[in-house]
Write a protein that holds these residues in place. Structure first.
Motif, PDB file in Angstrom:
ATOM      1  N   SER A   1       0.830  -1.214   0.000  1.00 15.26           N
ATOM      2  CA  SER A   1       0.000   0.000   0.000  1.00 15.26           C
ATOM      3  C   SER A   1       0.859   1.257   0.000  1.00 15.26           C
ATOM      4  O   SER A   1       0.359   2.345   0.224  1.00 15.26           O
ATOM      5  CB  SER A   1      -0.905  -0.011   1.234  1.00 15.26           C
ATOM      6  N   ASP A   2       2.123   1.104  -0.227  1.00 14.17           N
ATOM      7  CA  ASP A   2       3.067   2.226  -0.203  1.00 14.17           C
ATOM      8  C   ASP A   2       3.149   2.891  -1.568  1.00 14.17           C
ATOM      9  O   ASP A   2       2.442   2.529  -2.504  1.00 14.17           O
ATOM     10  CB  ASP A   2       4.441   1.694   0.226  1.00 14.17           C
ATOM     11  N   LEU A   3       4.043   3.844  -1.686  1.00 16.94           N
ATOM     12  CA  LEU A   3       4.267   4.582  -2.926  1.00 16.94           C
ATOM     13  C   LEU A   3       4.672   3.661  -4.081  1.00 16.94           C
ATOM     14  O   LEU A   3       4.308   3.882  -5.221  1.00 16.94           O
ATOM     15  CB  LEU A   3       5.349   5.640  -2.677  1.00 16.94           C
ATOM     16  N   PHE A   4       5.419   2.619  -3.764  1.00 14.29           N
ATOM     17  CA  PHE A   4       5.924   1.714  -4.793  1.00 14.29           C
ATOM     18  C   PHE A   4       5.090   0.430  -4.815  1.00 14.29           C
ATOM     19  O   PHE A   4       4.770  -0.110  -3.763  1.00 14.29           O
ATOM     20  CB  PHE A   4       7.398   1.390  -4.535  1.00 14.29           C
ATOM     21  N   PRO A   5       4.779  -0.081  -5.982  1.00 12.14           N
ATOM     22  CA  PRO A   5       3.889  -1.257  -6.074  1.00 12.14           C
ATOM     23  C   PRO A   5       4.614  -2.599  -5.982  1.00 12.14           C
ATOM     24  O   PRO A   5       4.375  -3.495  -6.757  1.00 12.14           O
ATOM     25  CB  PRO A   5       3.257  -1.068  -7.460  1.00 12.14           C
ATOM     26  N   TRP A   6       5.511  -2.735  -5.033  1.00 11.21           N
ATOM     27  CA  TRP A   6       6.188  -4.017  -4.885  1.00 11.21           C
ATOM     28  C   TRP A   6       5.298  -4.999  -4.129  1.00 11.21           C
ATOM     29  O   TRP A   6       4.328  -4.599  -3.494  1.00 11.21           O
ATOM     30  CB  TRP A   6       7.538  -3.857  -4.209  1.00 11.21           C
ATOM     31  N   PRO A   7       5.621  -6.284  -4.193  1.00  8.73           N
ATOM     32  CA  PRO A   7       4.781  -7.284  -3.510  1.00  8.73           C
ATOM     33  C   PRO A   7       4.709  -7.028  -2.003  1.00  8.73           C
ATOM     34  O   PRO A   7       5.690  -6.609  -1.393  1.00  8.73           O
ATOM     35  CB  PRO A   7       5.502  -8.603  -3.803  1.00  8.73           C
TER      36      PRO A   7
END
Length: 173
Positions: A108-114
């Protein structure tokens, strides 16, 4: 101390001309520092370096030596494009098993990592990354700069000595 304050709630900024080229930045003062570098005969990379460090002082909520990024360069004389990647890196002592994936989609952060269990890659002491801005600017300087490093960071050192001016925009940020 020079007047660094925005005295008006003005969103649009007037166009500025300079000798050697222009620099665009959210901060007028940072752009002026970069344009001064161009006027002194610096390469566009010199201007990027000076502007980058100035932004880190003038707008620390958006920019600075604690972050990372990528620089896409087009060198017209050589008709060549290249990228300098200076994104944040994981600490050398990182253990992959300390960051188990949940399989529940993207974070749910700025970056769409797993998504990682308990978001431990986003919050808390295990969320630390090694910044890349200084290394990226150094690599760009090594490849293309015309002016000495000390001359490019000197304006930012002076700005830091003046302190952060707090106006309506700074307060909002």
């Amino acid at each position: 101390m020079t007047d660094q304050f925005s005295n008006l709630q003005q969103i649009r900024k007037p166009a500025i001309t300079s000798k050697g080229g222009i620099v665009a930045a959210q901060s007028r003062r940072a752009a002026e520092i970069g344009a001064d570098v161009l006027a002194e005969g610096g390469d566009c990379i010199d201007a990027v370096i000076a502007t980058t460090f100035a932004l880190g002082v003038l707008e620390p909520w958006m920019s600075g030596i604690g972050g990372g990024g990528a620089m896409v360069l087009y060198r017209a004389k050589e008709d060549r494009t290249e990228v300098i990647d200076y994104g944040m890196r994981a600490p050398q002592s990182l253990r992959v098993e300390d960051y188990p994936l949940t399989g529940a989609g993207a974070a749910s952060d700025l970056f769409p990592w797993p998504r990682v269990k308990d978001d431990r890659n986003i919050h808390g002491p295990a969320a630390v990354a090694v910044p890349g801005v200084v290394a990226g600017m150094e690599e760009a300087h090594r490849r293309y700069a015309k002016l000495p490093w000390r001359d490019l960071v000197a304006p930012s050192i002076a700005l830091a000595g003046d302190g952060l001016a707090v106006d309506w925009w700074t307060t909002l940020m």
